[in-house]
Design an enzyme around this catalytic site. Structure first.
Site, PDB file in Angstrom:
ATOM      1  N   HIS A 347      -6.109   8.806  10.587  1.00 44.85           N
ATOM      2  CA  HIS A 347      -5.143   8.002   9.837  1.00 44.85           C
ATOM      3  C   HIS A 347      -3.887   7.665  10.620  1.00 44.85           C
ATOM      4  CE1 HIS A 347      -6.857   7.907   5.742  1.00 44.85           C
ATOM      5  NE2 HIS A 347      -7.397   9.064   6.056  1.00 44.85           N
ATOM      6  N   LYS A 535       7.755   3.433  -0.127  1.00 45.39           N
ATOM      7  CA  LYS A 535       6.770   4.135   0.699  1.00 45.39           C
ATOM      8  C   LYS A 535       7.439   5.383   1.245  1.00 45.39           C
ATOM      9  CE  LYS A 535       6.263   0.439   3.137  1.00 45.39           C
ATOM     10  NZ  LYS A 535       4.863   0.186   3.389  1.00 45.39           N
ATOM     11  N   ARG A 536       6.690   6.192   1.922  1.00 41.32           N
ATOM     12  CA  ARG A 536       7.251   7.370   2.572  1.00 41.32           C
ATOM     13  C   ARG A 536       8.359   6.962   3.539  1.00 41.32           C
ATOM     14  NH1 ARG A 536       5.208  10.087   7.183  1.00 41.32           N
ATOM     15  NH2 ARG A 536       3.471   8.614   7.224  1.00 41.32           N
ATOM     16  N   LYS A 541       8.388   3.221   9.747  1.00 37.77           N
ATOM     17  CA  LYS A 541       8.243   2.285   8.634  1.00 37.77           C
ATOM     18  C   LYS A 541       9.462   1.368   8.505  1.00 37.77           C
ATOM     19  CE  LYS A 541       5.074   5.310   6.104  1.00 37.77           C
ATOM     20  NZ  LYS A 541       3.876   4.466   6.009  1.00 37.77           N
ATOM     21  N   THR A 643      -1.669   0.868   2.333  1.00 32.72           N
ATOM     22  CA  THR A 643      -2.364   0.473   1.100  1.00 32.72           C
ATOM     23  C   THR A 643      -1.373  -0.120   0.099  1.00 32.72           C
ATOM     24  OG1 THR A 643      -2.195   2.755   0.293  1.00 32.72           O
ATOM     25  CG2 THR A 643      -4.287   2.089   1.286  1.00 32.72           C
ATOM     26  N   LYS A 647      -1.649  -3.352  -2.723  1.00 33.49           N
ATOM     27  CA  LYS A 647      -1.256  -3.293  -4.138  1.00 33.49           C
ATOM     28  C   LYS A 647      -0.312  -4.430  -4.488  1.00 33.49           C
ATOM     29  CE  LYS A 647      -1.774   1.647  -3.650  1.00 33.49           C
ATOM     30  NZ  LYS A 647      -1.073   2.843  -3.159  1.00 33.49           N
TER      31      LYS A 647
END
Length: 803
Positions: A347, A535-536, A541, A643, A647
């Site tokens: 991942h 998100k995390r 990110k 993901t 969504k």
């Protein structure tokens, strides 16, 4: 279950009186939730038993999915939806003066995960059951989850998640299936009668793994698979030593997800968790197999064990241990069985996420397992030597144990027959860069399976208004086959549909605005662009890029009287790992910017900044359908898939993003013209890492916008109560901006200007939105799981009698 609402009401009222010993008017919402939950679980139980019996009697191959996380969210609404009785129950409760939504709010989100890894596992469980596939999950029943996030003066504060305070209505404790797991001790080697070496683990400290089973309900079929969660409890076999210490250490194993591992105590606890999960799970899998089959060498024909990232990799040496020590197989036969049983999903390309364990911690904690891993390493290195004689650097790089570290990803690759990435770009990077040596050594193992999401939760459940509109427009075939959403493409220019889409989005925005007002005390403009990054919290990110852009907009509004923009509400939600100080500093920065922007009379009507604390699945179900813009802005090459991007796409938000992870495939399907793509490509990023050439200070010195916002981190721009953000400033300039925030800043500003310009033309915006929904069906986890089932696991659909 219930033929109509009247039958449901009669049964519900009767159960309240019989179970609670009180009249319905005296019952609380929590009472009503537990009664309803118990009724549903009992109904599920019939199909649950029949499913397991069907699997046992048919003796076909099954898959067991091992994951350290399962981010399930709330289950009441999802179970009602999958059972096909949501409307009946909702109408019956309404007649009794009860809101089903209120009862759903009573349920706590299960504290079993953190981010995309855990949510993917939950989506996979849903798809396996909904596709009538024999697949079960194994995880840990964390008593206090990751943590409950609270924001105090802009700082993240972690509290234990109390999700089990009132019990968990869906679980069934099965103490008769308890498994004993050993730690510490020593291994003695003795010779048996035939001269064969026997390994005995002596003076071990045992922990009881007690299973709690949750039913996983397929969508309107009769399949109910199982998610088994292990709870660590003191063993009755444990010698009477320091019992208080032993009890405390034992219960800590299943207390928190991802304990802080900055010290040895935390590292030991994490390693304990991982072995606890795999030892209990593998023993149970073999026990179930042995009840159906007699020849252990046939295991791969009946069982596939899937490792979700590196956390469960110790399952490989654990199976070897059982085959060698308990079944008496020789090494070659045991290894053949093992390597035909396991498959592994990678991942990440982040080196820090590819787990390594110090031998000095690993060996004393798991003495027998270490001995097996050492032998696997010796034999694997011998294979490498035979193929690459004299290439010591290559062998040291690929070894499972080197420089006194056990490398879990290397063990996973060596012990699995399949290694897959989770997006085309991610898999290509694994094959050509991060795992290139392993790919060259065994290319047949590597394959791609692009991630997916379950539309049953992220469309049908979280956005019933949009679902109804889609059914009205293209029929309901997409509910069973989400790729039928492509039928929507031909309506992308339909003005009636566009207007209806706008109304649905407005409903969801108003619902989220009410949540923001209730939770944050902040009123937001529902006519503004809802721009969302949830998100995390991690540097790659790039929530920081988003925040610096907001600071730029603030400066522009304040300084340029001619500047105009459509009002924009920037919404954040994220948890930072407790030991990740840099990420926590970014959360503080978001709040400092929000405090400045939201209270400035000149800017507050044009930009608002919202941070919704304690981001979780149930909150995501409210946020995602309301979004106009989806922020997917990770440094290219760093996000394996994502993901959340899928969504948002399925709910009609337009993506601003880099060509990273699954964004690449989204752009290929819907067209880059229907997204807002910006920034470095992955090959450019990787070239910078390999060859250098990036100098962050050049962007700082040559772009006044960058220089201004970066200086504002440390020059007193924020209030006197805010400490300066030297750590972030230094990461950008002194440490040369590892994630290329400054390099991509200008392109990000330009992309946002395109967003603003496009939003001013509603028909064009809505056309793009409809096209995104139409192409989102490919990114269903049903498609992903069907590919896993066919290409990796070799399992087949087999259903009971359909409803």
């Amino acid at each position: 279950m219930f033929s109509d609402k009247n039958e449901f009401k009669e049964s519900f009222l009767k159960r309240i009186e019989m179970s609670l010993g009180k009249a319905f008017p005296d019952s609380t919402k929590r009472d009503q939730f537990h009664i309803l939950g118990n009724m549903i679980r009992e109904h599920i139980s019939t199909n649950w038993i029949q499913t397991n019996e069907h699997y046992r009697l048919n003796q076909k191959k099954q898959v067991y999915y091992l994951s350290i996380e399962f981010l399930l969210g709330r289950l009441l609404g999802q179970n009602l939806l999958n059972l096909g009785i949501y409307d009946i129950v909702q109408e019956g409760l309404h007649d009794l003066g009860i809101s089903l939504h209120d009862l759903e709010e009573v349920e706590s989100d299960a504290g079993l995960g953190n981010g995309g890894l855990g949510r993917l596992a939950a989506c996979f469980m849903d798809s396996l059951a909904s596709l009538d596939l024999p697949g079960h999950g194994y995880g840990i029943r964390y008593k206090h989850g990751l943590f409950e996030q609270r924001i105090v003066d802009g700082f993240q504060v972690e509290l234990p998640e109390q999700w089990l305070r009132h019990g968990h209505v869906w679980e069934v404790r099965k103490p008769d299936l308890t498994v004993e797991v050993p730690f510490w001790g020593r291994v003695e080697t003795i010779k048996g009668k035939d001269g064969k070496l026997i390994f005995e683990h002596r003076d071990a400290e045992y922990v009881s793994a007690v299973p709690y089973d949750l039913p996983v309900v397929g969508y309107q079929n009769t399949t109910v698979n199982t998610l088994r969660l292990w709870s660590a409890e003191p063993s009755r076999y444990q010698p009477n030593r320091d019992m208080m210490r032993y009890k405390r250490d034992t219960e800590a194993i299943s207390e928190f997800l991802y304990p802080d591992d900055t010290h040895d105590e935390g590292k030991i606890l994490r390693l304990k968790q991982q072995y606890f999960l795999v030892s209990a799970s593998v023993k149970t899998i073999l026990r179930q197999f042995s009840s159906r089959q007699s020849n252990i060498e046939d295991l791969p024909e009946h069982v596939a064990i899937h490792i979700n990232d590196t956390h469960p990799v110790l399952a490989i040496p654990e199976l070897m241990r059982i085959l060698l020590d308990e079944y008496g197989l020789d090494w070659d036969k045991a290894w053949r069985v093992t390597t035909k049983t396991f498959c592994y999903t990678n991942h990440t390309t982040l080196s820090e996420a590819l787990e390594k364990w110090s031998v000095r911690i690993f060996q004393p904690l798991l003495p027998r397992i270490y001995g097996i891993v050492h032998e696997i390493n010796e034999r694997y290195c011998q294979q490498l030597w035979e193929k690459y004689p004299g290439e010591w650097d290559r062998i040291k790089h690929m070894a499972i144990i080197s420089y006194d570290e056990v490398k879990m990803a290397h063990l996973a690759i060596a012990g699995s027959y399949s290694v897959n990435g989770v997006a085309k770009l991610h898999t290509d990077i694994l094959k050509t860069r991060e795992m290139n040596m392993f790919y060259n050594f065994s290319p047949e193992k590597f394959n791609n399976k692009t991630n997916g999401i379950t539309h049953r939760r992220w469309l049908l459940k979280s956005n019933p208004e949009l679902t109804q509109l889609l059914v009205h427009t293209i029929g309901d075939s997409f509910i069973k086959d989400p790729e039928q959403l492509m039928e929507l493409e031909r309506y992308s220019n339909d003005s009636v549909l566009q207007e209806d889409m706008k109304k649905v989005k407005q409903i969801k925005k108003e619902q989220l605005a009410a949540r923001i007002l209730d939770q944050n005390g902040l009123s937001v403009d529902t006519e503004s662009i809802f721009d969302v990054q949830v998100k995390r919290l991690h540097a790659y990110k790039r929530q920081l890029l988003n925040v610096l852009h907001i600071m730029y907009l603030y400066n522009r509004i304040k300084e340029d009287s001619s500047f105009t923009m459509h009002p924009q509400t920037f919404i954040f939600g994220a948890k930072a790992s407790p030991g990740y100080y840099y990420a926590k500093k970014i959360i503080k920065l978001i709040h400092s910017v929000a405090n400045k922007v939201n209270h400035d009379p000149k800017t507050k009507d044009l930009i608002k900044v919202v941070f919704l604390e304690n981001y979780r699945v149930s909150l995501a179900e409210e946020i995602i359908p309301a979004a106009n813009v989806s922020e997917q802005i990770s440094t290219a090459s760093k996000e394996a898939s994502g993901t959340g991007n899928m969504k948002f796409m399925m709910n009609g938000a337009l993506t601003i993003g880099t060509l990273d992870g699954a964004n690449v495939e989204m752009a290929e399907r819907v067209g880059q013209e229907n997204m807002f793509i910006f920034g470095l490509r992955s090959e450019q990023v990787l070239d910078y890492y390999s060859y250098g050439g990036y100098v962050a200070s050049e962007y700082y010195h040559h772009d006044e916008r960058i220089r201004q916002v970066v200086n504002q981190l440390v020059n007193g721009f924020f209030s006197d109560n805010d400490e300066p953000f030297d750590l972030i400033y230094d990461s950008l300039l002194t440490e040369n901006d590892y994630y290329f925030v400054l390099r991509d800043f200008s392109a990000y500003v330009d992309a946002h200007e395109k967003i603003n310009a496009t939003y001013k033309h509603p028909k064009e915006w809505l056309r793009k939105s409809i096209l995104n929904i139409a192409h989102s069906g490919y990114f269903s986890s049903d498609r992903t799981i069907a590919e896993y089932a066919k290409d990796i696991w070799g399992i087949e659909q087999y259903s009971l009698i359909r409803k």
